[in-house]
Design a protein around this motif. Structure first.
Motif, PDB file in Angstrom:
ATOM      1  N   ASP A  68       0.811  -1.219   0.000  1.00  0.00           N
ATOM      2  CA  ASP A  68       0.000   0.000   0.000  1.00  0.00           C
ATOM      3  C   ASP A  68       0.849   1.276   0.000  1.00  0.00           C
ATOM      4  O   ASP A  68       0.591   2.221   0.742  1.00  0.00           O
ATOM      5  CB  ASP A  68      -0.964   0.001   1.206  1.00  0.00           C
ATOM      6  CG  ASP A  68      -2.067   1.032   1.048  1.00  0.00           C
ATOM      7  OD1 ASP A  68      -2.348   1.444  -0.100  1.00  0.00           O
ATOM      8  OD2 ASP A  68      -2.642   1.456   2.073  1.00  0.00           O
ATOM      9  N   VAL A  69       1.889   1.276  -0.832  1.00  0.00           N
ATOM     10  CA  VAL A  69       2.710   2.488  -0.986  1.00  0.00           C
ATOM     11  C   VAL A  69       2.834   2.811  -2.473  1.00  0.00           C
ATOM     12  O   VAL A  69       2.615   1.957  -3.326  1.00  0.00           O
ATOM     13  CB  VAL A  69       4.127   2.315  -0.378  1.00  0.00           C
ATOM     14  CG1 VAL A  69       4.036   2.023   1.105  1.00  0.00           C
ATOM     15  CG2 VAL A  69       4.926   1.229  -1.101  1.00  0.00           C
TER      16      VAL A  69
ATOM     17  N   ASP B 132     -17.752   6.399  -4.123  1.00  0.00           N
ATOM     18  CA  ASP B 132     -18.664   5.276  -4.367  1.00  0.00           C
ATOM     19  C   ASP B 132     -17.969   3.934  -4.165  1.00  0.00           C
ATOM     20  O   ASP B 132     -18.603   2.929  -3.869  1.00  0.00           O
ATOM     21  CB  ASP B 132     -19.216   5.302  -5.805  1.00  0.00           C
ATOM     22  CG  ASP B 132     -20.111   6.508  -6.052  1.00  0.00           C
ATOM     23  OD1 ASP B 132     -20.598   7.080  -5.052  1.00  0.00           O
ATOM     24  OD2 ASP B 132     -20.312   6.867  -7.224  1.00  0.00           O
ATOM     25  N   TYR B 133     -16.666   3.930  -4.392  1.00  0.00           N
ATOM     26  CA  TYR B 133     -15.907   2.678  -4.251  1.00  0.00           C
ATOM     27  C   TYR B 133     -15.166   2.618  -2.915  1.00  0.00           C
ATOM     28  O   TYR B 133     -14.399   1.690  -2.656  1.00  0.00           O
ATOM     29  CB  TYR B 133     -14.889   2.548  -5.392  1.00  0.00           C
ATOM     30  CG  TYR B 133     -15.532   2.399  -6.762  1.00  0.00           C
ATOM     31  CD1 TYR B 133     -16.018   1.175  -7.189  1.00  0.00           C
ATOM     32  CD2 TYR B 133     -15.653   3.498  -7.605  1.00  0.00           C
ATOM     33  CE1 TYR B 133     -16.617   1.045  -8.437  1.00  0.00           C
ATOM     34  CE2 TYR B 133     -16.245   3.383  -8.856  1.00  0.00           C
ATOM     35  CZ  TYR B 133     -16.726   2.151  -9.264  1.00  0.00           C
ATOM     36  OH  TYR B 133     -17.307   2.024 -10.496  1.00  0.00           O
ATOM     37  N   GLY B 134     -15.346   3.673  -2.115  1.00  0.00           N
ATOM     38  CA  GLY B 134     -14.668   3.717  -0.819  1.00  0.00           C
ATOM     39  C   GLY B 134     -13.155   3.820  -0.924  1.00  0.00           C
ATOM     40  O   GLY B 134     -12.423   3.333  -0.065  1.00  0.00           O
ATOM     41  N   VAL B 135     -12.687   4.467  -2.007  1.00  0.00           N
ATOM     42  CA  VAL B 135     -11.237   4.582  -2.187  1.00  0.00           C
ATOM     43  C   VAL B 135     -10.789   6.027  -1.943  1.00  0.00           C
ATOM     44  O   VAL B 135     -11.383   6.978  -2.454  1.00  0.00           O
ATOM     45  CB  VAL B 135     -10.821   4.137  -3.608  1.00  0.00           C
ATOM     46  CG1 VAL B 135      -9.352   4.480  -3.881  1.00  0.00           C
ATOM     47  CG2 VAL B 135     -11.063   2.640  -3.793  1.00  0.00           C
ATOM     48  N   GLU B 136      -9.755   6.164  -1.144  1.00  0.00           N
ATOM     49  CA  GLU B 136      -9.159   7.459  -0.836  1.00  0.00           C
ATOM     50  C   GLU B 136      -8.079   7.718  -1.892  1.00  0.00           C
ATOM     51  O   GLU B 136      -7.154   6.917  -2.028  1.00  0.00           O
ATOM     52  CB  GLU B 136      -8.542   7.344   0.566  1.00  0.00           C
ATOM     53  CG  GLU B 136      -7.906   8.593   1.119  1.00  0.00           C
ATOM     54  CD  GLU B 136      -8.883   9.763   1.159  1.00  0.00           C
ATOM     55  OE1 GLU B 136      -8.607  10.738   0.445  1.00  0.00           O
ATOM     56  OE2 GLU B 136      -9.888   9.671   1.905  1.00  0.00           O
ATOM     57  N   VAL B 137      -8.211   8.813  -2.648  1.00  0.00           N
ATOM     58  CA  VAL B 137      -7.241   9.001  -3.736  1.00  0.00           C
ATOM     59  C   VAL B 137      -5.982   9.777  -3.330  1.00  0.00           C
ATOM     60  O   VAL B 137      -5.016   9.810  -4.069  1.00  0.00           O
ATOM     61  CB  VAL B 137      -7.867   9.670  -4.985  1.00  0.00           C
ATOM     62  CG1 VAL B 137      -8.968   8.809  -5.556  1.00  0.00           C
ATOM     63  CG2 VAL B 137      -8.348  11.073  -4.678  1.00  0.00           C
ATOM     64  N   ALA B 138      -6.008  10.392  -2.143  1.00  0.00           N
ATOM     65  CA  ALA B 138      -4.838  11.178  -1.730  1.00  0.00           C
ATOM     66  C   ALA B 138      -3.609  10.274  -1.656  1.00  0.00           C
ATOM     67  O   ALA B 138      -3.698   9.115  -1.287  1.00  0.00           O
ATOM     68  CB  ALA B 138      -5.090  11.818  -0.379  1.00  0.00           C
TER      69      ALA B 138
ATOM     70  N   VAL C 196      -4.577  11.938  -9.463  1.00  0.00           N
ATOM     71  CA  VAL C 196      -4.700  10.567  -8.967  1.00  0.00           C
ATOM     72  C   VAL C 196      -3.478   9.761  -9.388  1.00  0.00           C
ATOM     73  O   VAL C 196      -3.209   9.584 -10.569  1.00  0.00           O
ATOM     74  CB  VAL C 196      -5.985   9.886  -9.493  1.00  0.00           C
ATOM     75  CG1 VAL C 196      -6.194   8.553  -8.802  1.00  0.00           C
ATOM     76  CG2 VAL C 196      -7.190  10.789  -9.274  1.00  0.00           C
ATOM     77  N   GLU C 197      -2.739   9.287  -8.411  1.00  0.00           N
ATOM     78  CA  GLU C 197      -1.529   8.499  -8.684  1.00  0.00           C
ATOM     79  C   GLU C 197      -1.888   7.080  -9.125  1.00  0.00           C
ATOM     80  O   GLU C 197      -2.989   6.599  -8.867  1.00  0.00           O
ATOM     81  CB  GLU C 197      -0.706   8.390  -7.393  1.00  0.00           C
ATOM     82  CG  GLU C 197      -0.139   9.704  -6.923  1.00  0.00           C
ATOM     83  CD  GLU C 197       1.285   9.880  -7.387  1.00  0.00           C
ATOM     84  OE1 GLU C 197       1.892   8.900  -7.877  1.00  0.00           O
ATOM     85  OE2 GLU C 197       1.793  11.010  -7.265  1.00  0.00           O
ATOM     86  N   SER C 198      -0.914   6.409  -9.701  1.00  0.00           N
ATOM     87  CA  SER C 198      -1.154   5.058 -10.209  1.00  0.00           C
ATOM     88  C   SER C 198      -1.737   4.132  -9.140  1.00  0.00           C
ATOM     89  O   SER C 198      -2.616   3.320  -9.429  1.00  0.00           O
ATOM     90  CB  SER C 198       0.148   4.460 -10.737  1.00  0.00           C
ATOM     91  OG  SER C 198       0.641   5.228 -11.803  1.00  0.00           O
ATOM     92  N   LEU C 199      -1.249   4.241  -7.899  1.00  0.00           N
ATOM     93  CA  LEU C 199      -1.722   3.335  -6.845  1.00  0.00           C
ATOM     94  C   LEU C 199      -3.224   3.503  -6.623  1.00  0.00           C
ATOM     95  O   LEU C 199      -3.961   2.513  -6.516  1.00  0.00           O
ATOM     96  CB  LEU C 199      -0.957   3.585  -5.535  1.00  0.00           C
ATOM     97  CG  LEU C 199      -1.434   2.746  -4.334  1.00  0.00           C
ATOM     98  CD1 LEU C 199      -1.194   1.260  -4.575  1.00  0.00           C
ATOM     99  CD2 LEU C 199      -0.737   3.198  -3.050  1.00  0.00           C
ATOM    100  N   ALA C 200      -3.679   4.763  -6.568  1.00  0.00           N
ATOM    101  CA  ALA C 200      -5.103   5.002  -6.339  1.00  0.00           C
ATOM    102  C   ALA C 200      -5.924   4.558  -7.545  1.00  0.00           C
ATOM    103  O   ALA C 200      -7.019   4.009  -7.389  1.00  0.00           O
ATOM    104  CB  ALA C 200      -5.343   6.480  -6.035  1.00  0.00           C
ATOM    105  N   VAL C 201      -5.381   4.783  -8.755  1.00  0.00           N
ATOM    106  CA  VAL C 201      -6.080   4.306  -9.955  1.00  0.00           C
ATOM    107  C   VAL C 201      -6.212   2.787  -9.870  1.00  0.00           C
ATOM    108  O   VAL C 201      -7.286   2.222 -10.116  1.00  0.00           O
ATOM    109  CB  VAL C 201      -5.326   4.717 -11.245  1.00  0.00           C
ATOM    110  CG1 VAL C 201      -5.982   4.060 -12.461  1.00  0.00           C
ATOM    111  CG2 VAL C 201      -5.306   6.232 -11.406  1.00  0.00           C
ATOM    112  N   ALA C 202      -5.126   2.130  -9.489  1.00  0.00           N
ATOM    113  CA  ALA C 202      -5.148   0.665  -9.395  1.00  0.00           C
ATOM    114  C   ALA C 202      -6.170   0.205  -8.363  1.00  0.00           C
ATOM    115  O   ALA C 202      -6.888  -0.780  -8.573  1.00  0.00           O
ATOM    116  CB  ALA C 202      -3.759   0.140  -9.055  1.00  0.00           C
TER     117      ALA C 202
END
Ligand SMILES: Cc1cc2nc3c(=O)[nH]c(=O)nc-3n(C[C@H](O)[C@H](O)[C@H](O)COP(=O)(O)OP(=O)(O)OC[C@H]3O[C@@H](n4cnc5c(N)ncnc54)[C@H](O)[C@@H]3O)c2cc1C
Ligand SMILES: Nc1ncnc2c1ncn2[C@@H]1O[C@H](COP(=O)(O)O)[C@@H](O)[C@H]1O
Lengths: 308, 249
Positions: free
Chosen positions: A107-108, B206-212, B92-98
């Motif tokens: 998660d990084v 809606d997906y419960g994802v934090e994009v920060a 939105v960084e790649s991790l949040a997109v993923a």
């Protein structure tokens, strides 16, 4: 700080990129360990143990890590990463394939293609095909980084680190290796060569790439290509230099019949000296070339070869 | 089999970018935007799978501002059946997109997800691999050939030394390299039809994802400009300069 470097392998041997990644690790500072994972990789581990600044080599020698498939390699790194503040790999196709899995599972974020270390949490990396350089700071507990080798001079091999076996063996039922077609060449590796001679669409066909051979022989050069030359089937994909191919920064780069699109420049504009040979005097490649020669490559190349 | 394809709105690849005067970022005001070239290849591959009868439905998804719907409409015009827009104005960084894509995968249960290998703005080359890890699926990155064979897929990958072929169990994640295919152009009637295809709008919430993200962009600079050099008149002059001036021979 404690840093784990994932070693690059080339047919079981230690790849040249690792010495550059260790240099980046040394620039961050702290204890530097190298992980060599593969099958039959003792020689690579022994070579890694000599790299300056490395205090320990961890070897994971098991069939499940053969060909460094992403799924088992990611799982292995997750198992091992707990003890480290940073995990680094080269921005090779292996590093790019494996490291994001580790980052996601921890998660990084991942910082890709780092070219400079400002501090243990702040780095520089190119964006937009190298047309801008971003300085980024990571507050993640684990920093997962791929390193662009051209940004760091390779460390020497005067060390003598301990080599320790890793007992972690993961399962992999999802992916399997079928085959590999690796280009066979006696020339230096593109990424590490001191001189690179590249041909573009202007070469006309694959046969004409032979015109570069004699010159490359005389200069001890690697041969590269533009995407147009690869797409046209003149040469194989592993020769592509550019934003989405290999990044090179040799002492001397000779671009022949290449127009100089930004995506190509992204892969070679940090070369020390650039020579361009092109029949179009307006070709953008001349804007970055130290020495430009306007003319027909089919006349120039034989003359250059005979006079070198 | 359903195929999910992820597309990103980025600066058009022909545009020469400029860095903002305050070095805070790249200046994107009034700049031509387009679908990331690798995503065009991903869409093309998904559509071809449908044309071959391997895929039954192609769903395009993007994460980005309202304007990113243009790229979804392009995907629909190229042959996608429906689209999902996860709307946000944040970076939105790649991790949040993923993470968001992993939620979509959970919901849609595709047999194959196709992404581009890299976005040409951040040049990250991460999202597909992260999605694979988060969804617990195998990945075939930098693909130049994809052949679905029953419950498996064979993927030929462009690797540093040449080409590698691997077999993955389905469902799987694929990222497209340049030589996977040659994308088609959208035809006018298809562009018209695309306007009527379904497009769902969601938010990261809606997906419960934090994009920060925990990565902050401190500064963006132009790279050191290379000074164009000189033109030489002959091979002799070139060799002389390389020997005596540049001292690289
Ligand atoms: C997403 C994306 C990623 C890309 N990634 C890359 C990449 O990694 N690497 C890359 O190279 N490109 C990449 N490209 C492609 C890039 O945009 C250009 O299309 C490509 O670099 C052009 O190759 P070229 O210079 O060989 O061909 P051209 O642009 O066609 O240029 C050929 C040149 O040869 C010259 N010439 C022709 N005949 C002769 C002769 N007899 N003597 C002398 N000169 C001659 C012509 O004057 C011309 O300048 C990418 C594009 C996209 C969209
Ligand atoms: N905001 C986004 N929305 C949808 N897909 C994305 C987004 N960002 C990245 N992707 C997908 O991930 C691929 C690789 O991007 P990256 O890893 O960011 O370089 C792209 O080609 C897209 O297919």
């Amino acid at each position: 700080m404690s840093i784990l470097v994932l070693a690059d392998l080339h047919e079981g041997q230690l790849g040249g990129a690792t010495a550059h990644v260790v240099a980046a690790a040394n620039a961050i500072g702290g204890d530097v360990h190298v992980l060599v994972a593969g099958e039959g990789v003792q020689a690579a581990a022994d070579a890694a143990a000599k790299l300056d600044g490395v205090s320990k080599v961890r070897i994971a020698d098991n069939a499940v890590y053969a060909h460094q498939l992403a799924e088992p390699m990611g799982a292995l790194l997750v198992e091992l990463s707990g003890d480290y503040t940073h995990v680094l790999a080269s921005a090779s196709t292996t590093g790019k394939n494996v490291l994001p899995r580790l980052a996601a599972l921890k998660d990084v974020s991942q910082l890709s293609d780092v070219i400079a270390v400002e501090s243990a949490d702040t780095f520089k990396r190119p964006i937009y095909a190298g047309n801008a350089i971003a300085t980024v700071k990571s507050d993640d507990a684990l920093k997962v980084i791929t390193v662009r080798t051209t940004g760091f001079d390779a460390v020497e091999s005067n060390g003598n680190a301990a080599v320790e076996s890793v007992s972690v063996v993961v399962e992999n039922g999802q992916s399997s290796f079928v085959k590999q077609e690796l280009a066979q060449s006696d020339r230096p590796e593109l990424g590490g060569a001191k001189v690179v001679v590249s041909g573009g669409r202007g070469m006309g066909n694959g046969e004409n790439f032979k015109l570069l051979d004699g010159i490359a022989d005389k200069l001890g050069a690697a041969i590269g290509a533009s995407r147009a030359a690869v797409d046209a089937g003149f040469v194989p994909n592993d020769m592509q230099v550019g934003q989405t191919g290999k990044i090179v920064a040799p002492e001397l780069y000779i671009a022949v019949g290449i127009s100089g699109a930004i995506q190509h420049l992204a892969g070679m504009k940090d070369s020390k000296v650039i020579v361009a040979i092109n029949k179009d005097e307006e070709a953008p490649i001349f804007q970055v070339a130290d020495y430009g020669l306007v003319g027909d490559l089919f006349e120039i190349l034989p003359e250059l070869e005979s006079k070198l | 089999m359903k195929v999910l394809v992820a597309v990103k709105r980025v600066i058009d690849y022909n545009v020469k970018i400029r860095v903002k005067a305050d070095n805070s970022d790249v200046d994107l005001t009034n700049v031509k935007m387009a679908m990331n070239p690798f995503c065009e290849i991903a869409v093309e591959e998904a559509v071809r799978l449908k044309e071959k009868g391997v895929a039954t439905e192609v769903v395009a998804v993007t994460v980005g501002p309202k304007a990113a719907q243009e790229q979804l409409r392009t995907a629909l015009a190229l042959g996608a059946d429906r689209a999902i827009h996860i709307e946000t104005d944040e970076r939105v960084e790649s991790l949040a997109v993923a993470k968001l894509l992993a939620k979509v995968v959970e919901e849609e249960q595709p047999g194959l997800v196709v992404l581009g290998k890299q976005a040409i703005d951040t040049d990250n080359n991460q999202t597909g691999q992260m999605l694979a890890a988060l969804s617990g699926l195998p990945q075939g990155t930098f693909a130049s050939e994809v052949v679905v064979d029953g419950d498996k897929v064979n993927v030929t990958r462009e690797i540093d030394g040449g080409l590698q072929t691997i077999t993955l169990s389905l469902p799987a994640i694929i990222t497209a390299d340049l030589r996977l295919n040659e994308p088609r152009y959208a035809k006018l009637p298809d562009i018209m039809k695309a306007k009527k295809k379904p497009l769902d709008v969601k938010t990261p919430g809606d997906y419960g994802v934090e994009v920060a993200s925990k990565v902050s962009l401190l500064k963006v600079e132009s790279p050191a400009e290379r000074q164009g050099g000189v033109k030489v008149a002959s091979v002799d002059e070139l060799i002389d300069k390389l020997k005596n001036e540049a001292k690289v021979l």
